[in-house]
Write an enzyme that holds these catalytic residues in place. Structure first.
Site, PDB file in Angstrom:
ATOM      1  CE  LYS A 175      52.858 -14.351  -4.947  1.00  0.00           C
ATOM      2  NZ  LYS A 175      52.072 -13.128  -4.933  1.00  0.00           N
ATOM      3  CG  HIS A 205      59.413 -14.490  -6.736  1.00  0.00           C
ATOM      4  ND1 HIS A 205      58.206 -14.088  -6.248  1.00  0.00           N
ATOM      5  CD2 HIS A 205      60.307 -13.565  -6.309  1.00  0.00           C
ATOM      6  CE1 HIS A 205      58.347 -12.981  -5.557  1.00  0.00           C
ATOM      7  NE2 HIS A 205      59.622 -12.633  -5.579  1.00  0.00           N
ATOM      8  CE  LYS A 209      63.032 -13.332  -3.336  1.00  0.00           C
ATOM      9  NZ  LYS A 209      63.416 -12.075  -3.982  1.00  0.00           N
ATOM     10  CG  HIS A 267      56.415 -15.151  -1.331  1.00  0.00           C
ATOM     11  ND1 HIS A 267      56.462 -15.963  -2.435  1.00  0.00           N
ATOM     12  CD2 HIS A 267      56.077 -13.927  -1.789  1.00  0.00           C
ATOM     13  CE1 HIS A 267      56.153 -15.245  -3.509  1.00  0.00           C
ATOM     14  NE2 HIS A 267      55.913 -14.006  -3.146  1.00  0.00           N
TER      15      HIS A 267
HETATM   16  C1  BG6 Z   1      55.236 -10.894  -5.049  1.00  0.00           C
HETATM   17  C2  BG6 Z   1      54.086 -10.118  -4.455  1.00  0.00           C
HETATM   18  O1  BG6 Z   1      54.984 -12.272  -4.977  1.00  0.00           O
HETATM   19  O2  BG6 Z   1      56.428 -10.593  -4.347  1.00  0.00           O
HETATM   20  C3  BG6 Z   1      54.381  -8.642  -4.463  1.00  0.00           C
HETATM   21  O3  BG6 Z   1      52.915 -10.369  -5.222  1.00  0.00           O
HETATM   22  C4  BG6 Z   1      55.713  -8.334  -3.842  1.00  0.00           C
HETATM   23  O4  BG6 Z   1      53.347  -7.916  -3.810  1.00  0.00           O
HETATM   24  C5  BG6 Z   1      56.807  -9.233  -4.446  1.00  0.00           C
HETATM   25  O5  BG6 Z   1      56.022  -6.975  -4.070  1.00  0.00           O
HETATM   26  C6  BG6 Z   1      58.115  -9.039  -3.729  1.00  0.00           C
HETATM   27  O6  BG6 Z   1      59.095  -9.813  -4.319  1.00  0.00           O
HETATM   28  P1  BG6 Z   1      60.625  -9.581  -3.939  1.00  0.00           P
HETATM   29  O7  BG6 Z   1      61.333 -10.655  -4.660  1.00  0.00           O
HETATM   30  O8  BG6 Z   1      60.961  -8.186  -4.415  1.00  0.00           O
HETATM   31  O9  BG6 Z   1      60.722  -9.681  -2.457  1.00  0.00           O
END
Ligand code: BG6
Length: 513
Positions: A175, A205, A209, A267
């Site tokens: 993204k 991502h 999880k 997300h």
């Molecule tokens: C990313 C965002 O997709 O997810 C970031 O672009 C963010 O801004 C990150 O910090 C957070 O990922 P996680 O897995 O640490 O919650």
């Protein structure tokens, strides 16, 4: 368009009937464009090593970096090794590393450079021969969106996107998938003009999880929760992704994008889809996507948007015990930047199950602490046969899926306070991954990279999901574009006043996770 084909089982070691067996990738080469970026170093390289260390990559695996650096294979190998040693999850073992390192190559050049792509083609052909990668190539575009067209057209021009015989070619896209609905459609058309949809893997991502996949287990493996999972019992749902970090060093990516595009579009709307969807016929990619798409098609902003959304930008304040500057004083951000670092929206899912239940989605940087959770907040009991004073401390029941950190599930309900009176207060009943299981969870990127190599698309949003998510967000972004700059909130707090107001208008409040 949903994916047409179900995945084939490409790995002879994997028995399609026994899903408990480890899934081991087949012969393959992974090419990373944008290999000098932060994501590659912090997440992708360690994930590749961790997969190798877990025995999930075959000896015939190769990793190729492509970037505009005057590096030899050995320079790149050293960079990968440093990244792995600094960030791997499973412990560094020389013998695993040595085997992996034999298959690492680097190709130097810019995305416009035809000679560099010819060199990439030669390198992959050499790996197919010597390492046995068998013509199976995945191209990971960890690059700014403006570079997508040139890289995709190079892959098409050189025939590298085209598989032959039994081999496969896949593309992995990070993204942002566009910056609004129309640009997402354009991007999808571009990608699909080079790779068929079943070869496109869009990384969100969060779907990698464990705790997010556990939403499906919690909902569909149990009898306990389903009867409560609807407007009959649920008052509202809160989905929160809060971070305590700021944006120092990330202006290039983040300025002009902001919290809603960065996190809600992907997300949080994916989490909403998993929480709100009906039971899929099976967990096959097509069935899962069908149910998620139905949710996104039924999701509407609660009107008026100005009263049912909030945005903010962090000012100076605290991150833990450290004083920190506001966004406008971070490197790379202009003094008049209007980029929001906090975003909240309220939507409804217009289905029989959910009609009338607001779903509140919020995300922000430099908030009180790092936490992602999904809370189903239940209606109050219709009648309480207690004196008012005895239940003064009783809140609403809640089921909280703790996505991270401290992964698990909490059930919050009222319980009698020990003593001679019938006083009732909220208590928590907790399941925690750390306490229940001895194995630690793989990183999201381990799971997702392995799925790319296996050709297993369940955890990757298809183009229709992406476009529908933009349809939900676009009206909010237009409203904000016309209503001046975001309000400032103090770093270390829980966001702008507007966020609290948006809830208090409905008699509700954000949880303090
Ligand atoms: C990313 C965002 O997709 O997810 C970031 O672009 C963010 O801004 C990150 O910090 C957070 O990922 P996680 O897995 O640490 O919650």
């Amino acid at each position: 368009m949903a994916r047409a084909a179900e995945p084939e089982w490409t790995n002879p070691l994997r028995d399609p009937h026994d899903r408990r067996l480890p899934r081991i990738a087949g012969p393959s080469a992974l090419v990373i464009f944008g290999v000098t970026g932060d994501l590659a170093r912090r997440k992708l390289m360690p994930a590749i090593y961790d997969l190798a260390n877990r025995g999930l990559l075959p000896p015939s695996f190769a990793l190729v970096g492509f970037a505009r650096r005057d590096w030899a294979d050995t320079d790149f190998t050293t960079l990968v090794k440093d990244a792995v040693q600094a960030n791997c999850r499973t412990g560094f073992r020389d013998e695993v590393w040595d085997r992996l390192a034999e298959g690492i190559r680097f190709v130097a050049g810019s995305f416009e450079d035809d000679d560099a792509f010819a060199e990439l083609q030669r390198t992959l052909a050499e790996l197919d021969e010597t390492r046995g990668t068998d013509g199976n190539h995945a191209y990971y575009l960890s690059i700014p969106p403006k570079a997508f067209p040139v890289v995709l057209s190079q892959l098409r021009r050189t025939g590298m996107a085209q598989a032959s015989g039994d081999s496969w070619r896949r593309v992995v896209i990070e993204k942002p998938f566009g910056h609004d609905h129309d640009s997402a459609v354009e991007l999808n058309e571009l990608v699909n003009s080079v790779f068929p949809e079943e070869s496109v893997f869009r990384i969100d991502h969060y779907l990698g999880k464990e705790t997010v996949q556990n939403i499906l287990a919690l909902r569909f493996a149990n009898q306990l929760f389903d009867p409560l999972w609807s407007s009959h019992y649920v008052d509202h749902v809160q989905i929160t992704m809060a971070e305590d970090i700021g944006l120092g060093g990330r202006a290039g990516y983040y300025d002009g994008i902001g919290a809603a595009r960065d996190v809600i579009q992907n997300h949080l709307l994916q989490l909403l889809a998993l929480v709100a969807m009906e039971e899929p016929v099976s967990f096959s990619p097509r069935h899962l996507q069908t149910e998620k798409i139905k949710v996104l098609q039924s999701t509407r902003n609660i009107m008026p948007i100005s009263e049912n959304s909030a945005r903010g930008q962090y000012g100076a304040g605290w991150q833990g015990s450290e004083p920190v500057v506001g966004l406008k004083d971070e490197d790379g951000f202009a003094a008049d930047s209007t980029t929001e670092t906090f975003a909240a929206i309220a939507v409804e899912v217009d289905t029989r199950r959910w009609a009338g239940v607001p779903f509140y989605l919020r995300t922000g940087k430099r908030l009180g602490r790092r936490v992602t959770e999904i809370a189903l907040v239940f209606k109050r009991a219709p009648h309480l046969p207690f004196d008012d004073t005895m239940t003064a401390e009783l809140g609403q029941n809640a089921l909280v899926i703790r996505v991270q950190p401290d992964e698990g599930v909490t059930l919050r309900f009222g319980s009698k306070v020990p003593g001679s009176s019938m006083e009732v207060r909220d208590v928590n009943m907790d399941f925690s991954y750390g306490g229940a299981f001895t194995v630690s969870s793989p990183e999201a990127y381990e799971r997702l990279l392995l799925d790319v190599l296996l050709g297993e698309p369940s955890l990757f949003p298809v183009n229709e999901e992406v476009e529908l998510s933009w349809e939900i967000l676009d009206p909010v972004l237009s409203e904000w574009a016309e209503s001046g700059s975001p309000d400032e909130y103090e770093s270390g707090t829980w966001g702008p006043v507007a966020a609290d107001e948006m809830m208090s208008r409905t008699g509700r409040a954000w949880r303090r996770p």
